[in-house]
Design an enzyme around this catalytic site. Structure first.
Site, PDB file in Angstrom:
ATOM      1  N   ALA A   1     -11.945   1.469   4.763  1.00 37.40           N
ATOM      2  CA  ALA A   1     -10.929   0.771   3.972  1.00 37.40           C
ATOM      3  C   ALA A   1     -10.160   1.724   3.046  1.00 37.40           C
ATOM      4  O   ALA A   1     -10.455   2.915   2.967  1.00 37.40           O
ATOM      5  CB  ALA A   1     -11.590  -0.338   3.166  1.00 37.40           C
ATOM      6  N   HIS A   2      -9.194   1.176   2.348  1.00 36.93           N
ATOM      7  CA  HIS A   2      -8.318   1.994   1.512  1.00 36.93           C
ATOM      8  C   HIS A   2      -9.067   2.668   0.357  1.00 36.93           C
ATOM      9  O   HIS A   2      -9.970   2.103  -0.224  1.00 36.93           O
ATOM     10  CB  HIS A   2      -7.113   1.223   0.978  1.00 36.93           C
ATOM     11  CG  HIS A   2      -7.397  -0.068   0.291  1.00 36.93           C
ATOM     12  ND1 HIS A   2      -6.392  -0.830  -0.237  1.00 36.93           N
ATOM     13  CD2 HIS A   2      -8.554  -0.746   0.074  1.00 36.93           C
ATOM     14  CE1 HIS A   2      -6.925  -1.902  -0.766  1.00 36.93           C
ATOM     15  NE2 HIS A   2      -8.215  -1.881  -0.592  1.00 36.93           N
ATOM     16  N   ASN A   3      -8.652   3.920   0.100  1.00 34.46           N
ATOM     17  CA  ASN A   3      -9.155   4.700  -1.037  1.00 34.46           C
ATOM     18  C   ASN A   3     -10.616   5.121  -0.927  1.00 34.46           C
ATOM     19  O   ASN A   3     -11.197   5.615  -1.885  1.00 34.46           O
ATOM     20  CB  ASN A   3      -8.908   3.958  -2.357  1.00 34.46           C
ATOM     21  CG  ASN A   3      -7.425   3.782  -2.607  1.00 34.46           C
ATOM     22  OD1 ASN A   3      -6.893   2.688  -2.481  1.00 34.46           O
ATOM     23  ND2 ASN A   3      -6.759   4.870  -2.899  1.00 34.46           N
TER      24      ASN A   3
ATOM     25  N   GLN B   1       0.854  -1.177   0.000  1.00 33.17           N
ATOM     26  CA  GLN B   1       0.000   0.000   0.000  1.00 33.17           C
ATOM     27  C   GLN B   1       0.899   1.240   0.000  1.00 33.17           C
ATOM     28  O   GLN B   1       1.632   1.494   0.952  1.00 33.17           O
ATOM     29  CB  GLN B   1      -0.925  -0.042   1.206  1.00 33.17           C
ATOM     30  CG  GLN B   1      -1.741  -1.339   1.268  1.00 33.17           C
ATOM     31  CD  GLN B   1      -2.790  -1.444   0.173  1.00 33.17           C
ATOM     32  OE1 GLN B   1      -3.727  -0.646   0.113  1.00 33.17           O
ATOM     33  NE2 GLN B   1      -2.623  -2.419  -0.728  1.00 33.17           N
TER      34      GLN B   1
END
Lengths: 326, 326, 326
Positions: free
Chosen positions: B238-240, B197
């Site tokens: 979560a990511h993004n 990441q």
């Protein structure tokens, strides 16, 4: 972000791909196909995704063999571009050595491998065996009789209570609790009598455990997380669960005690599996679903109530309740 | 509890309200209308709530203009009593300076603003910029390349991993994990290949993040929590994910990766939103509901199965299952 | 695991049971009936469970009076074998004194009882009263104006923010947050105005709180967890909840603000109770269920959508939605 540069020649070698274009061109990072950036390498798995590219700025692109490559003058052809992308991210990962050592506490009865970093204020109890090239973050607590395999990373503020054996090449993220007491009580005349948890927790190799997860030690026998398991954040695994190889569980799921699960389980977020069940290999549980019975047939299992506007939902809801009066 | 006293004159000024009664009367705390206490100030928003008062003991009451005030001889009239109550709580907040400095670790490459408190055993990595009048609690870990805006409070045992930018006037509660790895893997011949990441996490101004929350860094681009967002405890982002201004999310919710959300989202507890969706402004998601599709129309969305007695539920449940055999 | 040995004579006395067999035979641990081990003592509650024994290796077995005992030559007869098992686990619990003292921070205004262990890097703020024989783990943070009753255990990396009173004989597991701000805001012209949380958190005696739990302090009055309550991991309790005696809540549940709950609540995992409700004594909430209304009748309440194969679920789901068009 890293500021390392790599030539396309080196990258093609690293990916075992075939380069069409300038081997000396250099890139400093990866970028996504929808928002490519200067001096980066991007990727696409198929024509459909490729069409999402707007204002293409990347220096190079990774594509599957045979795909049209007119978008970019530098292309690396590979068998599996998504897998190649995963490997590229590893190349550009920040390699800064982040943490000062010193001021940690290590009990004399424990052994620490070569190249291992124990960060500030980490604590390692009695009779622990820590392997080579392990990284233990600041304020990590490791209690008695634990082991950590080589190359494993344990992030800040994680608590590893006792009798926990962690394999090699694992990543344990921050604020995780491992080897905590299972939820075990016997009914007593007034309230509950605690069942002391005497089993351990075994975690295989190549396991990743997300931030805020909790995994209990076993009651008598061990809780066991097999090789290659990946847990997202805030997952709870109860005592004596056996979780098969390469299972992947999304955020905020919970698995109750003594359930035995085969290989390759996948769970969407906010789902649960009740206790004392057996789940076969290759089961996929949808998000926000509760599994209440053992499963012996691979496949997808889903149990969500469809989300609707409030007025539509109210009608469906009244309808469902009416059925129990038939 | 604070032991500070305030005269009603000062409180009326502070609230920009109109005082009827004794300007020199003093109060030492706030109390609720249902359980008023001596030497306190209470409030009520309407006649209905006012009727819940039993054995009224407070010295003063905050009321909306025009409401009957016979319950108390000292009244402060304001436009919005609930907002006034929020401001009163700020007045009576305990101002004790709680924490000793010293014994923390601060990397030489990082800068610390004026008036900032770094508590015992806090850790600040490389290339961080910490603003003025920041409070960093005991055992907080801040990794490399992070920034924290002025007046922000970070509570004990929180972990801020890397590439996290936090705005001004934020409160990050205890045991939070920020900037952790997103859950990203590419399928590989055996198991999963980690996607490192590489993106960061950006948090705006006036954001509050509850205890035990986890927010991932982006995969390539950033995860972004906009100004004024309020997260209750144990929320996972979560990511993004992009989470719009002034969104408020109750406890134990989860939002999956790459979902883009407008302003003023509200979510009841234990709810989820799947990944890669788009949610427009002004959406309200009921408690224990899963959103599985993009939403482009503001309003309430609910998807719970009504809770019933076991026997009623069993009938509804059999009925629902039977439908798939029609 | 402990390596202590106990003779069957001593164990029979400890359990107040009746021994048939060799009083001098010794055991070093407990084992489960399905996987008995050499030199251990096992137990069974009934004939059905007894039949699960394969390759019986234990030295002794605990049985209810009257049950056939041909499986083992050494038997201890008791009234309640499961309760006896709970007590046996306590006998075999590892008694190693795990943690070094020193390097902790204790404010001069706080008092520490006799026999109390404050582990490395623990922090105790102003005006705290810590009882006798308390154990406070590494990196635990206790803020101002807190008290901890005698014999209570607080595990590593737990944060106890302020105005928290914990009773005697409690176990607070790792990475827990207690006394954190409730989720309270008043709507303001732009966004939200914080309601400072001025109440405390009271926790009774014999309470166990699982790893990763969060319990908020009250807004004005206190949040109150009564004697004998047991919380599994990752449970969230909001501000001003009153949770009655001997309630037991499984993992990943959440209870919203100001809900008042009687004695003996039981909740399955991943369940929720909305705010401002009243729940009577002896209510059982099934797993993955949301309670949206007050309950005044004891019994079981369930609200899950049955999990089905994807194609069956799709048919049920379409059917439910169609009802709102009738």
């Amino acid at each position: 972000m890293s500021e390392t540069k790599f030539s396309l020649e080196k990258i093609a070698q690293f990916l075992e791909g075939e380069l069409k274009g300038d081997p000396n061109a250099e890139v400093i990072n990866v970028s996504g196909i929808e928002s490519t950036a200067l001096n980066t390498i991007t990727f696409s798995t198929d024509t459909k995704t490729l069409k999402k590219a707007k204002n293409f700025l990347a220096t190079a692109i990774v594509l599957p063999k045979g795909l049209d490559s007119s978008i970019c003058e530098n292309v690396i052809y590979v068998d599996d571009p998504y897998f190649a992308f995963a490997r590229l991210t590893q190349l550009f990962k920040d390699q800064t050595q982040p943490f000062s050592q010193g001021k940690s506490f290590i009990n004399d009865s424990s052994s620490i491998g070569e190249g291992t970093v124990i960060s500030n204020n980490a604590y390692i109890g009695q009779d622990c065996v820590i392997g080579d090239n392990v990284f233990i973050g600041p304020n990590v607590f490791i209690g008695n009789k634990c082991s950590v395999g080589s190359e494993t990373i344990i992030h800040a503020n994680t608590s590893i209570i006792q009798d926990v054996n962690i394999g090699a090449n694992c990543i344990i993220h921050s604020n995780v609790s491992l080897g905590t007491d299972g939820f075990g009580f016997a009914p007593a005349k007034s309230g509950y009598e605690k069942i002391e948890q005497l089993g351990g927790l075994i975690i295989g190799d190549n396991v990743e455990i997300g931030a805020g997860c909790t995994i209990d030690r076993g009651a008598i026998n061990n809780t066991h997380i097999h090789d290659g398991v990946k847990l997202d954040n805030q997952v709870h695994i109860a005592h004596n669960v056996i979780l098969g190889e390469n299972s992947a569980i999304a955020a905020s799921c919970a698995i109750a005690g003594s359930t035995i699960i085969g290989k390759n389980l996948q769970m969407g977020g906010l789902s649960g599996i009740l206790g004392h069940l057996k789940i076969c290999d290759d089961v996929f549980v949808g998000a926000h679903t509760l599994i209440t019975k053992s499963i012996n047939k691979p496949g997808q299992y889903i149990g969500i109530m469809p989300a609707q506007s409030h007025s539509d939902w109210a009608k469906s809801s009244v309808f469902i309740r009416k059925r129990n009066k038939d």
